[in-house]
Design a protein around this motif. Structure first.
Motif, mmCIF file in Angstrom:
data_model
loop_
_atom_site.group_PDB
_atom_site.id
_atom_site.type_symbol
_atom_site.label_atom_id
_atom_site.label_comp_id
_atom_site.label_asym_id
_atom_site.label_seq_id
_atom_site.Cartn_x
_atom_site.Cartn_y
_atom_site.Cartn_z
ATOM 1 N N ALA A 1 0.833 -1.209 0.000
ATOM 2 C CA ALA A 1 0.000 0.000 0.000
ATOM 3 C C ALA A 1 0.865 1.255 0.000
ATOM 4 N N GLN A 2 1.946 1.249 0.753
ATOM 5 C CA GLN A 2 2.821 2.429 0.796
ATOM 6 C C GLN A 2 3.600 2.596 -0.514
ATOM 7 N N ALA A 3 3.967 1.496 -1.149
ATOM 8 C CA ALA A 3 4.643 1.616 -2.445
ATOM 9 C C ALA A 3 3.707 2.191 -3.500
ATOM 10 N N GLU A 4 2.447 1.760 -3.489
ATOM 11 C CA GLU A 4 1.475 2.339 -4.430
ATOM 12 C C GLU A 4 1.244 3.822 -4.140
ATOM 13 N N SER A 5 1.189 4.166 -2.849
ATOM 14 C CA SER A 5 1.004 5.578 -2.494
ATOM 15 C C SER A 5 2.173 6.429 -2.989
ATOM 16 N N LEU A 6 3.400 5.925 -2.779
ATOM 17 C CA LEU A 6 4.584 6.659 -3.245
ATOM 18 C C LEU A 6 4.607 6.757 -4.767
ATOM 19 N N LYS A 7 4.162 5.697 -5.440
ATOM 20 C CA LYS A 7 4.129 5.706 -6.907
ATOM 21 C C LYS A 7 3.219 6.821 -7.421
ATOM 22 N N PHE A 8 2.027 6.947 -6.857
ATOM 23 C CA PHE A 8 1.101 7.977 -7.339
ATOM 24 C C PHE A 8 1.552 9.380 -6.930
ATOM 25 N N LYS A 9 2.291 9.486 -5.828
ATOM 26 C CA LYS A 9 2.849 10.800 -5.467
ATOM 27 C C LYS A 9 3.884 11.242 -6.493
ATOM 28 N N LEU A 10 4.737 10.304 -6.915
ATOM 29 C CA LEU A 10 5.748 10.663 -7.917
ATOM 30 C C LEU A 10 5.114 10.952 -9.276
ATOM 31 N N LEU A 11 4.080 10.181 -9.637
ATOM 32 C CA LEU A 11 3.391 10.458 -10.895
ATOM 33 C C LEU A 11 2.688 11.814 -10.852
ATOM 34 N N GLY A 12 2.280 12.241 -9.667
ATOM 35 C CA GLY A 12 1.629 13.543 -9.535
ATOM 36 C C GLY A 12 2.574 14.716 -9.578
ATOM 37 N N GLY A 13 3.891 14.458 -9.637
ATOM 38 C CA GLY A 13 4.848 15.549 -9.741
ATOM 39 C C GLY A 13 5.445 15.989 -8.429
ATOM 40 N N LEU A 14 5.216 15.270 -7.328
ATOM 41 C CA LEU A 14 5.786 15.667 -6.041
ATOM 42 C C LEU A 14 7.280 15.363 -6.022
ATOM 43 N N ALA A 15 8.041 16.180 -5.311
ATOM 44 C CA ALA A 15 9.487 15.977 -5.226
ATOM 45 C C ALA A 15 9.795 14.636 -4.553
ATOM 46 N N VAL A 16 10.889 14.023 -4.978
ATOM 47 C CA VAL A 16 11.223 12.684 -4.499
ATOM 48 C C VAL A 16 11.482 12.688 -3.000
ATOM 49 N N ARG A 17 12.290 13.631 -2.516
ATOM 50 C CA ARG A 17 12.619 13.660 -1.089
ATOM 51 C C ARG A 17 11.375 13.877 -0.236
ATOM 52 N N ARG A 18 10.540 14.805 -0.675
ATOM 53 C CA ARG A 18 9.338 15.098 0.110
ATOM 54 C C ARG A 18 8.392 13.899 0.143
ATOM 55 N N ALA A 19 8.232 13.233 -0.995
ATOM 56 C CA ALA A 19 7.346 12.072 -1.046
ATOM 57 C C ALA A 19 7.879 10.930 -0.176
ATOM 58 N N CYS A 20 9.174 10.671 -0.252
ATOM 59 C CA CYS A 20 9.758 9.560 0.509
ATOM 60 C C CYS A 20 9.727 9.838 2.010
ATOM 61 N N TYR A 21 10.061 11.055 2.403
ATOM 62 C CA TYR A 21 10.028 11.377 3.832
ATOM 63 C C TYR A 21 8.597 11.328 4.381
ATOM 64 N N GLY A 22 7.614 11.671 3.541
ATOM 65 C CA GLY A 22 6.218 11.557 3.973
ATOM 66 C C GLY A 22 5.826 10.110 4.236
ATOM 67 N N VAL A 23 6.269 9.196 3.363
ATOM 68 C CA VAL A 23 5.980 7.768 3.558
ATOM 69 C C VAL A 23 6.682 7.247 4.806
ATOM 70 N N VAL A 24 7.940 7.644 5.001
ATOM 71 C CA VAL A 24 8.690 7.187 6.174
ATOM 72 C C VAL A 24 8.015 7.649 7.455
ATOM 73 N N ARG A 25 7.596 8.896 7.503
ATOM 74 C CA ARG A 25 6.944 9.419 8.713
ATOM 75 C C ARG A 25 5.609 8.720 8.965
ATOM 76 N N PHE A 26 4.844 8.479 7.899
ATOM 77 C CA PHE A 26 3.535 7.838 8.064
ATOM 78 C C PHE A 26 3.692 6.402 8.587
ATOM 79 N N VAL A 27 4.707 5.693 8.079
ATOM 80 C CA VAL A 27 4.920 4.310 8.517
ATOM 81 C C VAL A 27 5.373 4.267 9.975
ATOM 82 N N MET A 28 6.267 5.154 10.364
ATOM 83 C CA MET A 28 6.745 5.140 11.745
ATOM 84 C C MET A 28 5.650 5.560 12.728
ATOM 85 N N GLU A 29 4.737 6.406 12.295
ATOM 86 C CA GLU A 29 3.615 6.771 13.164
ATOM 87 C C GLU A 29 2.613 5.636 13.320
ATOM 88 N N ALA A 30 2.677 4.634 12.441
ATOM 89 C CA ALA A 30 1.778 3.483 12.510
ATOM 90 C C ALA A 30 2.355 2.363 13.366
#
Length: 286
Positions: A96-125
């Protein structure tokens, strides 16, 4: 069919089914598939974060998927059934997180910002650790790899296979293909819902010590036990003596029943004035 061919055929079936569902249900949070064989039918459980989208309106979409699978693999009518299961915690699901990151990158979000968002969301879970690797032409014509991580991650041994959930996705960007790898270190769960039941080998659990009695209280308890034993023994001896004296008694209390060989006194006669009974030994001359 031999056992070897059966295992190969099952693996090919699972791989093709997983690829079909990955492409079809990518936007609905597809998180894996489980195939169960029952005596009556083949059950396929689709795990996703948005099960309502997988089912569709009036379960139309799940029926369409069932028809596609049935026709592709030549199943008889009613021999295959598809079910949708909701992911309990999507923060602990690598797919689920890989799919979320995939659509963030396809949407034009910066790589660092998208990856750090996924890392923070996973650690909060409540995950123990997470690692995100992105490779490809991230910026410019030169391909490179970027690695983002947090927490604790085991990669080797049996614990690495049990505790680590991994997913890989390919993002078809305009400048080329970008690869995504998400690895999540799951927490230990005794119930086995959010993580494995098996504890890690190097985790030491210190139990609370038992309450120790002081020497004075131990001596007092010992003396109380000895006193209770003595009291019980004395009560048993007293009961035995009372039972023996009851068997050997020959006299009766005043006003009681007459002894054997005696005549019952008259009601108005004084018991003390009654003549004593003759001793049979004396009468015999002994």
């Amino acid at each position: 069919m031999s056992t070897k061919r059966k295992f190969v055929a099952d693996g090919v079936f699972y791989a093709e089914l997983n690829e079909l569902l990955t492409r079809e249900l990518a936007e609905d949070g597809y998180a894996g598939v489980e195939v169960r064989t029952t005596p009556h039918r083949l059950e396929i459980i689709i795990r996703a974060t948005r099960t309502q989208n997988v089912l569709g309106e009036n379960a139309q979409r799940i029926r369409e998927l069932t028809s596609v699978v049935q026709k592709r693999f030549d199943f008889a009518d009613g021999a295959v059934e598809l079910y949708a299961e909701k992911v309990l915690n999507r923060g602990l699901c690598a797919q689920a997180q890989a799919e979320s990151l995939k659509f963030k990158l396809l949407g034009g979000l910066a790589v660092r910002r998208a990856c750090y968002g996924v890392v923070r969301f996973v650690m909060e879970a409540s995950a123990k650790g997470v690692e995100v690797i992105v490779t490809g032409k991230l910026r410019g014509q030169r391909a490179k790899a970027m690695k983002f991580g947090d927490g604790y991650m085991i990669k080797t041994g049996h614990a690495g296979q049990v505790y680590t959930d991994t997913a890989v996705r390919h993002v078809l960007m305009r400048q080329g293909v970008i690869g995504i790898k998400v690895a999540i270190m799951l927490p230990h769960d005794p119930e086995g819902k959010l993580g494995p039941k098996i504890p890690l080998d190097d985790v030491v659990t210190i139990l609370e010590p038992k309450e120790e009695m002081s020497p004075a209280s131990m001596l007092q308890a010992q003396q109380a036990a000895e006193a209770a034993a003595l009291q019980q023994r004395a009560a048993m001896q007293q009961q035995a003596m009372m039972a023996g004296s009851g068997d050997a008694a020959i006299d009766v209390p005043e006003g009681g029943m007459p002894m054997e060989g005696e005549a019952a006194p008259a009601p108005d006669m004084d018991i003390a004035a009654a003549p004593p009974a003759e001793d049979p030994n004396v009468a015999a001359g002994f």
